[in-house]
Design a protein around this motif. Structure first.
Motif, PDB file in Angstrom:
ATOM      1  N   PRO A  33       0.799  -1.225   0.000  1.00 24.77           N
ATOM      2  CA  PRO A  33       0.000   0.000   0.000  1.00 24.77           C
ATOM      3  C   PRO A  33       0.833   1.278   0.000  1.00 24.77           C
ATOM      4  O   PRO A  33       0.431   2.281  -0.565  1.00 24.77           O
ATOM      5  CB  PRO A  33      -0.839  -0.087   1.266  1.00 24.77           C
ATOM      6  N   LYS A  34       2.016   1.244   0.611  1.00 27.03           N
ATOM      7  CA  LYS A  34       2.849   2.451   0.655  1.00 27.03           C
ATOM      8  C   LYS A  34       3.328   2.840  -0.738  1.00 27.03           C
ATOM      9  O   LYS A  34       3.451   4.013  -1.041  1.00 27.03           O
ATOM     10  CB  LYS A  34       4.051   2.234   1.570  1.00 27.03           C
ATOM     11  N   ARG A  35       3.606   1.842  -1.556  1.00 25.78           N
ATOM     12  CA  ARG A  35       4.071   2.115  -2.917  1.00 25.78           C
ATOM     13  C   ARG A  35       2.941   2.033  -3.931  1.00 25.78           C
ATOM     14  O   ARG A  35       3.139   2.328  -5.098  1.00 25.78           O
ATOM     15  CB  ARG A  35       5.184   1.146  -3.290  1.00 25.78           C
ATOM     16  N   GLY A  36       1.752   1.599  -3.489  1.00 29.00           N
ATOM     17  CA  GLY A  36       0.605   1.528  -4.366  1.00 29.00           C
ATOM     18  C   GLY A  36       0.750   0.512  -5.475  1.00 29.00           C
ATOM     19  O   GLY A  36       0.392   0.773  -6.616  1.00 29.00           O
ATOM     20  N   ARG A  37       1.290  -0.655  -5.117  1.00 28.80           N
ATOM     21  CA  ARG A  37       1.488  -1.666  -6.143  1.00 28.80           C
ATOM     22  C   ARG A  37       1.358  -3.070  -5.595  1.00 28.80           C
ATOM     23  O   ARG A  37       1.425  -3.294  -4.396  1.00 28.80           O
ATOM     24  CB  ARG A  37       2.821  -1.473  -6.843  1.00 28.80           C
ATOM     25  N   LEU A  38       1.213  -3.997  -6.516  1.00 27.90           N
ATOM     26  CA  LEU A  38       1.142  -5.419  -6.202  1.00 27.90           C
ATOM     27  C   LEU A  38       2.432  -6.033  -6.714  1.00 27.90           C
ATOM     28  O   LEU A  38       2.844  -5.773  -7.839  1.00 27.90           O
ATOM     29  CB  LEU A  38      -0.075  -6.043  -6.904  1.00 27.90           C
ATOM     30  N   GLU A  39       3.095  -6.817  -5.867  1.00 27.83           N
ATOM     31  CA  GLU A  39       4.364  -7.435  -6.250  1.00 27.83           C
ATOM     32  C   GLU A  39       4.214  -8.947  -6.166  1.00 27.83           C
ATOM     33  O   GLU A  39       3.513  -9.460  -5.292  1.00 27.83           O
ATOM     34  CB  GLU A  39       5.477  -6.987  -5.299  1.00 27.83           C
ATOM     35  N   ASP A  40       4.914  -9.661  -7.056  1.00 28.90           N
ATOM     36  CA  ASP A  40       4.883 -11.115  -6.965  1.00 28.90           C
ATOM     37  C   ASP A  40       5.927 -11.570  -5.950  1.00 28.90           C
ATOM     38  O   ASP A  40       6.589 -10.750  -5.306  1.00 28.90           O
ATOM     39  CB  ASP A  40       5.058 -11.772  -8.339  1.00 28.90           C
ATOM     40  N   GLU A  41       6.093 -12.894  -5.809  1.00 24.59           N
ATOM     41  CA  GLU A  41       6.993 -13.408  -4.778  1.00 24.59           C
ATOM     42  C   GLU A  41       8.450 -13.043  -5.008  1.00 24.59           C
ATOM     43  O   GLU A  41       9.257 -13.068  -4.089  1.00 24.59           O
ATOM     44  CB  GLU A  41       6.818 -14.905  -4.557  1.00 24.59           C
ATOM     45  N   THR A  42       8.823 -12.650  -6.241  1.00 30.57           N
ATOM     46  CA  THR A  42      10.199 -12.238  -6.517  1.00 30.57           C
ATOM     47  C   THR A  42      10.404 -10.744  -6.291  1.00 30.57           C
ATOM     48  O   THR A  42      11.517 -10.257  -6.396  1.00 30.57           O
ATOM     49  CB  THR A  42      10.585 -12.574  -7.978  1.00 30.57           C
ATOM     50  N   GLY A  43       9.327 -10.014  -6.042  1.00 31.83           N
ATOM     51  CA  GLY A  43       9.410  -8.576  -5.851  1.00 31.83           C
ATOM     52  C   GLY A  43       9.119  -7.790  -7.115  1.00 31.83           C
ATOM     53  O   GLY A  43       9.117  -6.566  -7.098  1.00 31.83           O
ATOM     54  N   ALA A  44       8.880  -8.512  -8.222  1.00 36.58           N
ATOM     55  CA  ALA A  44       8.550  -7.831  -9.482  1.00 36.58           C
ATOM     56  C   ALA A  44       7.145  -7.255  -9.399  1.00 36.58           C
ATOM     57  O   ALA A  44       6.237  -7.871  -8.838  1.00 36.58           O
ATOM     58  CB  ALA A  44       8.652  -8.817 -10.646  1.00 36.58           C
ATOM     59  N   GLU A  45       6.990  -6.069  -9.970  1.00 34.74           N
ATOM     60  CA  GLU A  45       5.690  -5.394  -9.918  1.00 34.74           C
ATOM     61  C   GLU A  45       4.705  -6.033 -10.894  1.00 34.74           C
ATOM     62  O   GLU A  45       5.045  -6.370 -12.017  1.00 34.74           O
ATOM     63  CB  GLU A  45       5.853  -3.925 -10.263  1.00 34.74           C
ATOM     64  N   ARG A  46       3.494  -6.211 -10.406  1.00 31.02           N
ATOM     65  CA  ARG A  46       2.384  -6.623 -11.262  1.00 31.02           C
ATOM     66  C   ARG A  46       1.531  -5.382 -11.449  1.00 31.02           C
ATOM     67  O   ARG A  46       1.088  -4.779 -10.480  1.00 31.02           O
ATOM     68  CB  ARG A  46       1.581  -7.735 -10.601  1.00 31.02           C
ATOM     69  N   VAL A  47       1.331  -5.014 -12.680  1.00 29.83           N
ATOM     70  CA  VAL A  47       0.699  -3.735 -13.005  1.00 29.83           C
ATOM     71  C   VAL A  47      -0.782  -3.746 -12.621  1.00 29.83           C
ATOM     72  O   VAL A  47      -1.528  -4.644 -12.997  1.00 29.83           O
ATOM     73  CB  VAL A  47       0.859  -3.411 -14.500  1.00 29.83           C
ATOM     74  N   LEU A  48      -1.173  -2.730 -11.863  1.00 29.42           N
ATOM     75  CA  LEU A  48      -2.573  -2.493 -11.503  1.00 29.42           C
ATOM     76  C   LEU A  48      -2.830  -0.999 -11.580  1.00 29.42           C
ATOM     77  O   LEU A  48      -2.060  -0.205 -11.041  1.00 29.42           O
ATOM     78  CB  LEU A  48      -2.866  -2.953 -10.072  1.00 29.42           C
ATOM     79  N   ARG A  49      -3.897  -0.632 -12.251  1.00 31.38           N
ATOM     80  CA  ARG A  49      -4.293   0.775 -12.280  1.00 31.38           C
ATOM     81  C   ARG A  49      -4.724   1.185 -10.863  1.00 31.38           C
ATOM     82  O   ARG A  49      -5.040   0.346 -10.031  1.00 31.38           O
ATOM     83  CB  ARG A  49      -5.445   0.978 -13.259  1.00 31.38           C
ATOM     84  N   ALA A  50      -4.747   2.476 -10.610  1.00 33.71           N
ATOM     85  CA  ALA A  50      -5.046   2.990  -9.265  1.00 33.71           C
ATOM     86  C   ALA A  50      -6.400   2.503  -8.752  1.00 33.71           C
ATOM     87  O   ALA A  50      -6.513   2.081  -7.589  1.00 33.71           O
ATOM     88  CB  ALA A  50      -5.003   4.516  -9.262  1.00 33.71           C
ATOM     89  N   LYS A  51      -7.421   2.546  -9.573  1.00 33.53           N
ATOM     90  CA  LYS A  51      -8.750   2.104  -9.111  1.00 33.53           C
ATOM     91  C   LYS A  51      -8.788   0.600  -8.890  1.00 33.53           C
ATOM     92  O   LYS A  51      -9.423   0.126  -7.946  1.00 33.53           O
ATOM     93  CB  LYS A  51      -9.844   2.522 -10.103  1.00 33.53           C
ATOM     94  N   SER A  52      -8.093  -0.160  -9.713  1.00 38.42           N
ATOM     95  CA  SER A  52      -8.030  -1.606  -9.518  1.00 38.42           C
ATOM     96  C   SER A  52      -7.324  -1.930  -8.209  1.00 38.42           C
ATOM     97  O   SER A  52      -7.740  -2.815  -7.463  1.00 38.42           O
ATOM     98  CB  SER A  52      -7.298  -2.278 -10.687  1.00 38.42           C
ATOM     99  N   PHE A  53      -6.262  -1.183  -7.918  1.00 35.05           N
ATOM    100  CA  PHE A  53      -5.549  -1.354  -6.657  1.00 35.05           C
ATOM    101  C   PHE A  53      -6.481  -1.058  -5.480  1.00 35.05           C
ATOM    102  O   PHE A  53      -6.510  -1.796  -4.497  1.00 35.05           O
ATOM    103  CB  PHE A  53      -4.327  -0.426  -6.619  1.00 35.05           C
ATOM    104  N   ARG A  54      -7.264   0.013  -5.593  1.00 31.28           N
ATOM    105  CA  ARG A  54      -8.205   0.384  -4.519  1.00 31.28           C
ATOM    106  C   ARG A  54      -9.259  -0.702  -4.315  1.00 31.28           C
ATOM    107  O   ARG A  54      -9.591  -1.047  -3.180  1.00 31.28           O
ATOM    108  CB  ARG A  54      -8.862   1.732  -4.847  1.00 31.28           C
ATOM    109  N   VAL A  55      -9.787  -1.247  -5.409  1.00 32.97           N
ATOM    110  CA  VAL A  55     -10.782  -2.324  -5.300  1.00 32.97           C
ATOM    111  C   VAL A  55     -10.151  -3.542  -4.618  1.00 32.97           C
ATOM    112  O   VAL A  55     -10.775  -4.160  -3.749  1.00 32.97           O
ATOM    113  CB  VAL A  55     -11.362  -2.681  -6.691  1.00 32.97           C
TER     114      VAL A  55
END
Length: 134
Positions: free
Chosen positions: A4-26
């Motif tokens: 939540p601090k960085r506003g992103r979803l990361e996989d187990e390796t730490g790589a970012e999985r892309v989510l738009r801001a509203k998708s992240f909020r949902v």
């Protein structure tokens, strides 16, 4: 892992999985009530406050979340026809595995540090020629 601090979803390796801001909020809203049916109206009201949007906006966010969760996305985020969505209980382990492990590791380190300080003070008190400080 949901970060939540960085506003992103990361996989187990730490790589970012892309989510738009509203998708992240949902996803945040669904995680907060995982295992429960969260009504569409409530999702819409909390993800888009003071804005009127159609159910299609929510459907697009759900598609984004499932894609970001990978091959198990459809199983983790279940559709309840004509009502809403449920993020399954097991989603906590798959979306937040490192955060929980990090909290556990931090708690263990804190207990070890307190134990070390208490042990050190006990040993210091047992020394015969302690220096006294004014």
């Amino acid at each position: 892992m949901l970060n939540p601090k960085r506003g992103r979803l990361e996989d187990e390796t730490g790589a970012e999985r892309v989510l738009r801001a509203k998708s992240f909020r949902v996803l945040e809203l669904l995680l907060a009530r995982r295992g429960e049916l969260l009504a569409k109206d409530e999702l819409l009201r909390n993800a888009w406050p003071d804005v009127i949007v159609s159910d299609d906006a929510l459907s697009q966010c759900i598609s984004d979340i499932r894609r970001a969760l990978g091959s198990r996305g459809a199983a983790l985020l279940r559709t309840v026809p004509r009502r809403s969505y449920v993020l399954e209980e097991e989603a906590l382990a798959s979306v937040l595995p490192r955060r929980a492990a990090a909290r556990h590791g931090a708690a263990t380190a804190s207990v070890a540090a307190v134990f070390a300080v208490i042990t050190g003070l006990g040993c210091w008190r047992c020394l015969p020629n302690r220096m006294s400080f004014p």
